[in-house]
Design an enzyme around this catalytic site. Structure first.
Site, PDB file in Angstrom:
ATOM      1  NE  ARG A 263       4.756  -0.965  -1.911  1.00 39.49           N
ATOM      2  CZ  ARG A 263       5.113  -0.176  -0.905  1.00 39.49           C
ATOM      3  NH1 ARG A 263       4.955  -0.590   0.340  1.00 39.49           N
ATOM      4  NH2 ARG A 263       5.625   1.019  -1.133  1.00 39.49           N
ATOM      5  NE  ARG A 278      -0.935  -5.870   5.655  1.00 36.41           N
ATOM      6  CZ  ARG A 278       0.361  -5.611   5.820  1.00 36.41           C
ATOM      7  NH1 ARG A 278       1.202  -5.780   4.823  1.00 36.41           N
ATOM      8  NH2 ARG A 278       0.828  -5.188   6.980  1.00 36.41           N
ATOM      9  CD  GLU A 350       4.327   3.483   6.405  1.00 38.49           C
ATOM     10  OE1 GLU A 350       4.346   4.216   5.402  1.00 38.49           O
ATOM     11  OE2 GLU A 350       4.335   2.248   6.359  1.00 38.49           O
ATOM     12  CB  SER A 353       8.501   5.101   5.557  1.00 35.92           C
ATOM     13  OG  SER A 353       7.869   4.191   6.422  1.00 35.92           O
ATOM     14  NE  ARG A 392      -1.567   0.913   6.235  1.00 33.86           N
ATOM     15  CZ  ARG A 392      -0.456   0.256   6.498  1.00 33.86           C
ATOM     16  NH1 ARG A 392       0.592   0.905   7.012  1.00 33.86           N
ATOM     17  NH2 ARG A 392      -0.369  -1.024   6.260  1.00 33.86           N
TER      18      ARG A 392
END
Length: 425
Positions: A263, A278, A350, A353, A392
Site C-alpha cells: 500500500r 504502519r 486495529e 476490519s 500489529r
C-alpha cells in the site's frame, strides 16, 4: 455501485445516507440526464419500429415490380438517426455511470453518521497488562531479542520496511500458520491468489477509480494504468466470481487467502507509529464470503466472531468497535474493527476490519445468483474480514507478554511453530 433504480425512486434519501459518510451530493443533474437518456431510448425504439415496418414492405413492393429506391433511402436515413441517438444515449450513460461509480456505498440505517468521533466500543475482552517493572516498547523488544532488523529493512527498501530475522521470522510465520489452520478447521476454502491484478479487479472491489493512487502500479495498456499490486487479498477474492451467475446451492462461498499487502501511505509516519505499526508491506490473512442477501447479517456476525476468536486464542486484550459511517471504507455499508491494546502507545490499534458491502461490490462486478423460486437473477452480498493482519498483532504480543527479564512469552497456539515457549535475549 449504487442501485440507479433506488436513486430514481428515493433521491433525497440516498443523498441523506451519503451525507452520513461525508459525501455531499445532489442528484438533480444526474436524474435529468437519466430522463434524457430514457427519452432518447424511447425515440430510438419508435424509429426502429418504423424501420422494421418499412423493411417489411420491401418483399411486397418487389413482387409488384414497384421502385424501392425511395423506401431504401428512408430506411437508410432512419438508420443514421438511430445511430446518432444511440451514440448520444451511450455518451450520457457513460457520464451517469462514471459519476455513480465514484460514489461510496450507502451506510446501513443503524450506522451512526460522522467520523471517528462517533465510533462506538461494543465490548472489550481480557485485562490490560499491568507490569511491576519498566516495560519496553515493541521496537526495543524486537531489537533486543533480534527479531526484527529495522536498519537493514530501511536499507533494502526505505522507510516503512523491515526484515524479520531468526525467531522473529518464526513468530511471524507462526501467526500466519495459526490463522490458516484455524480457517481450514472452520471449513473455509484456502486460496493462493495472484499478487498482480488488472484494473477491473480494483474497480469491482470499489477501490477504483477514486483510490487509484493508493496502490502500486506496475503496468499500462493502451495508454492507461492496467496492472497493480494488490493492497489486500480481498481485492482478488471479491473478483473470483466477477461476471458469473451462481446457483443458490453454491452459496455461501467462504474463501480465505494469505498474501503480503502492498500500500502507498500518504503523508509522513507519526512518531508513535514507528516500527511495524504502519508500513508499505505487511502480511495478512483475509476472509471473503459470498452469500444470499437474507443471510448477509448472520454472515457478518460469523466473520466478526471468527476474527475475535483468533485474537482471544492468542490471549491478547482487545476491544470491538462499531465504526461510524464516515470511518467505514468507501465500499462498505458497515464495519466492526477488532483493536488490540499496544501498551507503549496507550491506545488500541486495529488488527481486523470486518465489513459488509451488501450488493455494492457485486453490482460493480456483476456477481449474481439465480433464484430457484423465480428463475430471476439477483445480486449477491459480499463480505470481508481480516483474519488477521500480523503487523500489529506481532507488536501487541511483544508488549503485552513481555517479562521482567526482557523475554517474551509465546502465545500457546504458536509454540509448535516457534519451537519455544519464550523468546529470550
Amino acid at each position: 455501485m449504487l442501485d440507479m433504480n433506488r436513486i430514481r425512486k428515493e433521491p433525497r434519501e440516498v443523498e441523506r445516507l451519503l451525507a452520513n459518510k461525508g459525501c455531499v451530493v445532489n442528484f438533480d443533474e444526474t436524474l435529468a440526464l437519466d430522463a434524457k437518456k430514457r427519452a432518447l431510448a424511447t425515440e430510438g425504439d419508435a424509429l426502429k419500429a418504423r424501420r422494421n415496418q418499412l423493411s417489411a414492405q420491401v418483399p411486397r413492393m418487389k413482387k409488384n415490380g414497384e421502385d424501392t429506391t425511395a423506401l431504401f433511402e428512408e430506411v437508410r436515413q432512419i438508420g443514421d438517426q438511430i445511430k446518432a441517438l444511440d451514440e448520444q444515449a451511450d455518451a450520457i450513460g457513460k457520464q451517469i455511470t462514471d459519476f455513480v461509480a465514484g460514489l461510496p456505498n450507502l451506510p446501513d440505517p443503524d450506522v451512526l453518521p460522522g467520523g471517528k468521533e462517533n465510533n462506538k466500543v461494543l465490548h472489550q475482552w481480557g485485562e490490560k497488562p499491568v507490569f511491576d517493572f519498566e516495560p519496553k516498547d515493541h521496537v526495543q523488544l524486537a531489537e533486543s531479542l533480534h527479531l526484527v532488523d529495522y536498519p537493514r529493512g530501511a536499507k533494502l527498501g526505505g522507510s516503512g520496511k523491515w526484515v524479520y530475522t531468526g525467531d522473529g521470522a518464526r513468530l511471524e510465520w507462526a501467526l500466519i500458520n495459526y490463522f490458516i489452520e484455524t480457517h481450514i478447521k472452520d471449513g473455509w476454502q484456502f486460496m493462493l491468489v495472484p499478487h498482480i491484478l488488472n484494473y477491473e479487479a480494483g474497480y469491482c472491489a470499489g477501490q477504483f477509480p477514486k483510490f487509484e493512487d493508493s496502490v502500486f502500479w506496475v503496468g499500462e495498456r493502451e495508454g492507461r494504468r492496467d496492472q497493480f499490486i494488490l493492497p489486500t487479498a480481498e481485492t482478488a477474492l471479491v473478483n473470483l466470481h466477477r461476471g458469473e451467475i451462481l446457483s443458490e446451492d453454491e452459496l455461501p462461498k467462504k474463501y480465505f487467502a494469505y498474501t503480503p499487502c502492498y500500500r502507498q501511505e500518504a503523508g509522513s509516519y507519526r512518531a508513535e507509529e514507528r516500527g511495524m505499526i504502519r508500513g508499505n508491506q505487511f502480511n495478512k490473512v483475509e476472509m471473503v464470503q459470498y452469500t444470499l442477501p437474507e443471510n448477509s447479517a448472520a454472515a457478518f456476525e460469523e466473520m466478526v466472531g471468527k476474527a475475535e476468536a483468533l485474537v482471544r486464542g492468542l490471549g491478547l486484550h482487545y476491544q470491538l468497535s462499531k465504526l461510524a459511517a464516515g470511518d467505514c471504507s468507501a465500499s462498505m455499508a458497515r464495519t466492526y474493527d477488532i483493536e488490540v491494546w499496544i501498551p507503549s502507545m496507550g491506545i488500541y490499534k486495529e488488527v481486523s476490519s470486518a465489513s459488509n458491502s451488501n450488493d455494492y461490490q457485486a453490482r460493480r462486478g456483476s456477481v449474481r445468483v439465480k433464484r430457484k423460486a423465480t428463475g430471476k437473477n439477483e445480486f449477491v452480498h459480499i463480505l470481508n474480514a481480516s483474519g488477521l493482519a500480523t503487523s500489529r498483532v506481532f507488536p501487541a504480543i511483544l508488549e503485552q507478554f513481555q517479562q521482567a527479564d526482557g523475554s517474551v512469552k509465546v502465545p500457546e497456539p504458536l509454540v509448535k511453530w516457534v519451537g519455544k515457549e519464550y523468546l529470550r535475549p
